[in-house]
Every structure is written in structure tokens, then in C-alpha cells.
Design a protein around this motif. Structure first.
Motif, PDB file in Angstrom:
ATOM      1  N   UNK A  20       0.842  -1.196   0.000  1.00 57.53           N
ATOM      2  CA  UNK A  20       0.000   0.000   0.000  1.00 57.53           C
ATOM      3  C   UNK A  20       0.880   1.251   0.000  1.00 57.53           C
ATOM      4  N   UNK A  21       0.890   1.951  -1.125  1.00 54.86           N
ATOM      5  CA  UNK A  21       1.757   3.129  -1.259  1.00 54.86           C
ATOM      6  C   UNK A  21       1.480   4.194  -0.222  1.00 54.86           C
ATOM      7  N   UNK A  22       0.190   4.431   0.074  1.00 55.29           N
ATOM      8  CA  UNK A  22      -0.127   5.504   1.019  1.00 55.29           C
ATOM      9  C   UNK A  22       0.386   5.198   2.422  1.00 55.29           C
ATOM     10  N   UNK A  23       0.420   3.924   2.802  1.00 53.42           N
ATOM     11  CA  UNK A  23       0.971   3.568   4.111  1.00 53.42           C
ATOM     12  C   UNK A  23       2.476   3.798   4.146  1.00 53.42           C
ATOM     13  N   UNK A  25       4.220   5.752   2.233  1.00 55.67           N
ATOM     14  CA  UNK A  25       4.477   7.185   2.124  1.00 55.67           C
ATOM     15  C   UNK A  25       4.270   7.889   3.471  1.00 55.67           C
ATOM     16  N   UNK A  26       3.225   7.505   4.193  1.00 58.35           N
ATOM     17  CA  UNK A  26       2.963   8.101   5.505  1.00 58.35           C
ATOM     18  C   UNK A  26       4.121   7.854   6.460  1.00 58.35           C
ATOM     19  N   UNK A  27       4.524   6.584   6.588  1.00 59.18           N
ATOM     20  CA  UNK A  27       5.594   6.250   7.535  1.00 59.18           C
ATOM     21  C   UNK A  27       6.940   6.828   7.090  1.00 59.18           C
ATOM     22  N   UNK A  28       7.183   6.874   5.777  1.00 57.48           N
ATOM     23  CA  UNK A  28       8.431   7.462   5.284  1.00 57.48           C
ATOM     24  C   UNK A  28       8.503   8.942   5.660  1.00 57.48           C
ATOM     25  N   UNK A  29       7.404   9.648   5.480  1.00 58.88           N
ATOM     26  CA  UNK A  29       7.378  11.071   5.825  1.00 58.88           C
ATOM     27  C   UNK A  29       7.490  11.258   7.340  1.00 58.88           C
TER      28      UNK A  29
END
Length: 60
Positions: A20-23, A25-29
Motif C-alpha cells: 500500500x503506497x499511502x501507508x 508514504x505516511x511512515x516514510x514522511x
């Protein structure tokens, strides 16, 4: 009524679904790392958020 798949609140989930890209991306940010670093930590320690955070030297 259930929320659409992309709209669920995943932040309370103790696991990261690396597909899941959005997950990712969230944790990376949040942790200030790249998606590749999360993927490498995921491959090494598994899908648990706490384990990945520890591997990256971050707090959940």
C-alpha cells in the motif's frame, strides 16, 4: 458501512502493508526516511511497525 480500502485509518494498525503506497508514504514522511529504506527494513524484520521503527532507529 465500511470505508473504501484506501480511506481506512491505518495509523493504528500495528503492521505496515508494504504493497500500500499511502501507508509506506505516511511512515516514510513521519520517520524522515525513504520508501526504499522502509522496504529494506520490512524485508529484514517483518511487517510490524515497532520492529521496522527500531530497525530504522526511529520511534513509532
Amino acid at each position: 458501512m465500511a470505508e473504501p480500502k484506501g480511506k481506512r485509518d491505518f495509523r493504528d494498525n500495528p503492521r505496515i502493508d508494504i504493497r500500500e503506497r499511502h501507508e509506506v508514504a505516511f511512515w516514510a514522511k513521519r520517520w524522515g526516511v525513504t520508501a526504499e529504506q522502509i522496504a529494506a527494513a520490512h524485508k529484514k524484520v517483518g511487517h510490524n511497525v515497532k520492529d521496522i521503527a527500531t530497525e530504522l532507529g526511529k520511534r513509532r
